[in-house]
Scaffold this active site. Structure first.
Site, mmCIF file in Angstrom:
data_model
loop_
_atom_site.group_PDB
_atom_site.id
_atom_site.type_symbol
_atom_site.label_atom_id
_atom_site.label_comp_id
_atom_site.label_asym_id
_atom_site.label_seq_id
_atom_site.Cartn_x
_atom_site.Cartn_y
_atom_site.Cartn_z
ATOM 1 N N ARG A 114 -56.353 -3.801 -17.337
ATOM 2 C CA ARG A 114 -57.095 -3.753 -18.555
ATOM 3 C C ARG A 114 -56.716 -3.210 -19.592
ATOM 4 N NH1 ARG A 114 -56.406 2.907 -17.706
ATOM 5 N NH2 ARG A 114 -54.023 2.814 -17.387
ATOM 6 N N ASN A 152 -59.872 3.538 -23.736
ATOM 7 C CA ASN A 152 -59.197 5.191 -22.356
ATOM 8 C C ASN A 152 -57.855 4.483 -22.721
ATOM 9 O OD1 ASN A 152 -59.757 6.245 -19.908
ATOM 10 N ND2 ASN A 152 -58.459 5.127 -19.507
ATOM 11 N N GLU A 153 -56.642 6.031 -22.956
ATOM 12 C CA GLU A 153 -55.908 5.888 -22.957
ATOM 13 C C GLU A 153 -54.925 4.794 -24.289
ATOM 14 O OE1 GLU A 153 -54.860 7.463 -18.253
ATOM 15 O OE2 GLU A 153 -54.404 5.559 -19.185
ATOM 16 N N GLU A 312 -57.360 14.429 -17.954
ATOM 17 C CA GLU A 312 -57.489 13.801 -16.946
ATOM 18 C C GLU A 312 -55.577 14.233 -16.427
ATOM 19 O OE1 GLU A 312 -56.690 9.187 -16.228
ATOM 20 O OE2 GLU A 312 -58.741 8.946 -17.404
ATOM 21 N N GLU A 360 -56.113 0.944 -8.246
ATOM 22 C CA GLU A 360 -56.385 2.091 -7.165
ATOM 23 C C GLU A 360 -56.602 2.833 -6.346
ATOM 24 O OE1 GLU A 360 -55.209 4.237 -11.644
ATOM 25 O OE2 GLU A 360 -57.014 3.430 -12.490
ATOM 26 N N LYS A 361 -56.980 2.305 -5.562
ATOM 27 C CA LYS A 361 -57.469 2.726 -3.971
ATOM 28 C C LYS A 361 -56.755 3.648 -3.713
ATOM 29 C CE LYS A 361 -56.254 -1.446 -1.545
ATOM 30 N NZ LYS A 361 -56.064 -1.814 -3.254
ATOM 31 N N PHE A 362 -55.437 3.403 -3.874
ATOM 32 C CA PHE A 362 -54.864 4.623 -3.007
ATOM 33 C C PHE A 362 -54.349 5.810 -3.634
ATOM 34 C CE2 PHE A 362 -53.456 0.745 -0.735
ATOM 35 C CZ PHE A 362 -54.215 1.250 0.565
ATOM 36 N N HIS A 363 -55.246 5.517 -5.365
ATOM 37 C CA HIS A 363 -54.482 6.810 -6.379
ATOM 38 C C HIS A 363 -55.941 7.812 -6.081
ATOM 39 C CE1 HIS A 363 -54.883 9.405 -10.356
ATOM 40 N NE2 HIS A 363 -54.474 8.528 -9.589
#
Length: 673
Positions: A114, A152-153, A312, A360-363
């Site tokens: 990204r 974004n960011e 966020e 980011e599935k473990f975020h």
């Protein structure tokens, strides 16, 4: 002041990034049902959806987004709608590979992450403007729309590109900034090492060189890269203002010094309608709640003291650090309400539903993989009720006791190569000074070095290597008019072009500090020096010492060993009606407290000996009343004295005399009168 709060949002914002495109439609109804159960008032939508909205060049699919926005509106949930320009689709990059950024070493990045964008690329700019226009035309008056969220960011993970498009753009920027190649030569000091240019066309970005390049060029390229990204934000913002009038436009900052160092947020704060911020705890052994308070204070200051919004943070652990611990029970609420105490108009998270796939599935998320039977979900719903109970504080502002001068451009300059010591870290100095002020229970505003400082009894300068003449005049006027100033070493050294100010160090601070510095004397790794002061009190310094010569200043602490033994280490100077302190070595927060305590006495700031360490007390005030936030970060119950009685908003109980705050809890008192 115009109202820039999210349109139609009558309560504090509570929710998070919502990515329904990651899930089948059968899940969407469950999502909104659970959002209502958790007290969600707003979600961010569409931030990473360009490839779905425009699956091929000029072909659009808005049906799924129509359905999502209508569903959210029907359930009373407001929408922060993103322009997805942080993630151009693969078809765009295959058609325009030159839009991928190039490193200083000449390596072009590939598609698959990204934020891989050359912000000077004309094709990217046109495509971003096009998708933004399509979204604004379709949703600019949608009843669910509360605000627009551009990109974004910005600046993460790529803040600068070094390709030929950027080279051409940089030359145009130099022409606009300086007017001539002669002015560039003068600003950069190109007479050194024979770097003189005779035409702007000869100038390239500061790409990889055999040894250190020109520092003035490197500093200007950081300014250019930041300004170029800001141009792209303004282009999207202006489209949204034109096609969706009355709806505020923002982009999510990352003001914490631990998270982004490439954006000049003083400049960015002037461009958005509402300042918003993302903040994540950095688990590096520091007291994370202090870093959080510092980031919130810095964000509020970028907003000019006005309310802002935490867009966020995480419900529990993140997934991108070497080690990602879970938050302790109750920590989510303390983190969230600490941001609210320091000016945020709510608490938003990344993200609503935890992803099953992707990077980011473990975020952590508001709705974890384990669903509603989890501790995180229970704490989310409890927090939603607490945020709802605080709705009346909307529009109130946080009150500060002191100010810290900070400048991102000075940080950029300080971090260029070949400085006297690699161990001197401007971020570390800012962290330590802030921690010392925090432990004195002082709420801190951050200020640009040229900003009006007259309302602050105490101003600290932890790391301002670069200071303009105007900044020097500003702090002299501040002290002369009765202010108290505390300055750390290696400040005031160079001007805006990274040229050393004429005369002795510390440049523009010589007069107000009443001293000169003959020579820097950085210490070797792990080397320390001792200082003795009033009544024989001792302090310990490391990293840095200086040969200080008083020119009107009095010596308060003296070096007792090392090359500078017997010379001044900490000084105090009466200047006009005020006082200026100078600290010529690195003192950590505990030893800094001894200096700041004396400076606080000069400033008339009474100590808060009645407050335990790590019990945070912050006040917000507005037309609706005055509110005292008390956040107990300790493992023990405490009682905090109240000067004025009131009503505790989270429990509904009356509070007077001493407010009981259980271990790990938060209390918010609406004070009477």
């Amino acid at each position: 002041m115009p109202d820039t709060s999210p349109r139609g949002l009558t309560r504090l914002a509570f929710g998070g990034d919502y990515n329904p495109e990651q899930w089948p439609e059968s899940v969407w109804q469950e999502d909104v049902r659970l959002m209502r159960e958790a007290g969600v008032t707003m979600v961010s939508v569409g931030i990473f959806s360009w490839a779905l909205l425009e699956p091929a060049a000029g072909e659009y699919d808005f049906g799924w987004l129509d359905q999502v926005l209508d569903l959210l509106h029907d359930n009373g949930i407001r929408v922060d709608l993103g322009t997805p320009t942080v993630v151009p689709p693969v078809w765009f990059y295959r058609a325009h590979p030159e839009a991928l950024p190039v490193t200083a070493e000449g390596v072009r990045y590939e598609f698959g992450s990204r934020g891989a964008i050359c912000h000077s690329n004309a094709d990217y700019r046109a495509a971003a403007a096009n998708i933004t226009t399509k979204l604004a035309e379709r949703y600019g008056d949608h009843p669910a729309l509360a605000m627009w969220h551009v990109h974004n960011e910005y600046g993460v993970p790529v803040s600068a590109c070094y390709c030929e498009s950027c080279a051409d753009h940089f030359r145009r920027w130099l022409a606009d900034t300086y007017g001539s190649v002669e002015a560039v030569n003068d600003a950069w000091g190109t007479a050194f090492w024979g770097q003189r240019y005779t035409d702007l066309a000869q100038i390239n970005p500061p790409r990889a060189t055999p040894t250190v390049g020109n520092p003035g060029q490197a500093l200007d390229y950081k300014r250019f890269a930041d300004a170029t990204i800001r141009e792209n934000f303004r282009a999207e913002r202006d489209i949204l203002h034109r096609l969706s009038p009355g709806v505020p436009v923002t982009t999510n900052f990352m003001t914490a010094l631990s998270q982004c160092d490439s954006m000049d947020y003083w400049a960015w704060g002037r461009e958005v309608d509402l300042v918003t911020n993302d903040h994540y705890l950095i688990t590096d052994g520091r007291r994370t709640h202090v870093n959080l308070a510092m980031a919130a204070d810095l964000t509020r200051s970028v907003a000019g003291g006005a309310p802002w919004l935490l867009l966020e943070h995480s419900t529990s652990g993140v997934n991108w650090q070497p080690r990602n611990p879970a938050k302790a029970p109750g920590q989510m609420a303390r983190n969230s309400l600490a941001h609210v105490a320091r000016g945020s108009e709510g608490a938003m998270f990344f993200q609503w539903r935890q992803s099953r796939r992707g990077a980011e599935k473990f975020h952590s998320a508001m709705l974890p993989h384990g669903g509603t039977a989890t501790r995180v979900w229970r704490e989310v719903t409890e927090l939603g009720a607490s945020v709802d109970a605080l709705g009346e504080i909307r529009g109130s502002c946080t009150e500060a006791d002191a100010a810290m001068l900070w400048d991102w451009q000075s940080w950029w300059a300080q971090n260029l190569a070949w400085r006297p010591s690699e161990d001197h870290d401007p971020r570390e100095r800012a962290d330590s000074f802030y921690e010392a002020l925090y432990d004195r229970h002082l709420t801190v505003d951050f200020a640009h070095p040229e900003a009006d400082l007259s309302r602050y009894p105490l101003v600290v300068v932890p790391a301002l290597y670069l200071m303009t003449e105007a900044a020097g005049n500003n702090v002299r006027e501040y002290v002369g008019n009765g202010g108290t100033l505390v300055v750390s070493y290696f400040s005031g050294i160079v001007d805006e072009h990274d040229a050393v100010h004429e005369g002795a160090y510390p440049g523009v601070l010589r007069d107000v500090l009443g001293l000169t510095v003959e020579e820097f004397s950085p210490l070797l790794k792990d080397e320390r020096v001792r200082l003795t002061g009033p009544d024989g009190s001792g302090l310990t310094g490391d990293v840095w010492t200086e040969f200080v010569v008083p020119r009107g200043a009095e010596t308060v602490w003296t070096y007792t060993d090392g090359l500078t033994a017997g010379r001044p280490a900490v000084t105090r100077h009466r200047y006009g009606r005020g006082t200026a302190w100078y600290v010529s070595t690195r003192l950590h927060a505990q030893d800094l407290d001894a200096v700041l305590g004396r400076a606080a006495d000069d400033a008339g700031l009474a100590p808060r000996a009645d407050l335990p360490r790590d019990v945070e007390v912050v006040r917000r005030r507005g037309e609706s009343g005055s509110y005292l936030f008390v956040i107990n970060h300790t493992a023990g119950d405490t009682k905090v004295p109240l000067d004025v009685p009131g009503t505790e908003l989270l429990t509904g109980e009356r509070a007077a005399g001493r407010l009981a705050v259980p271990a790990g809890a938060v209390r918010v008192v609406r004070l009477d009168g």
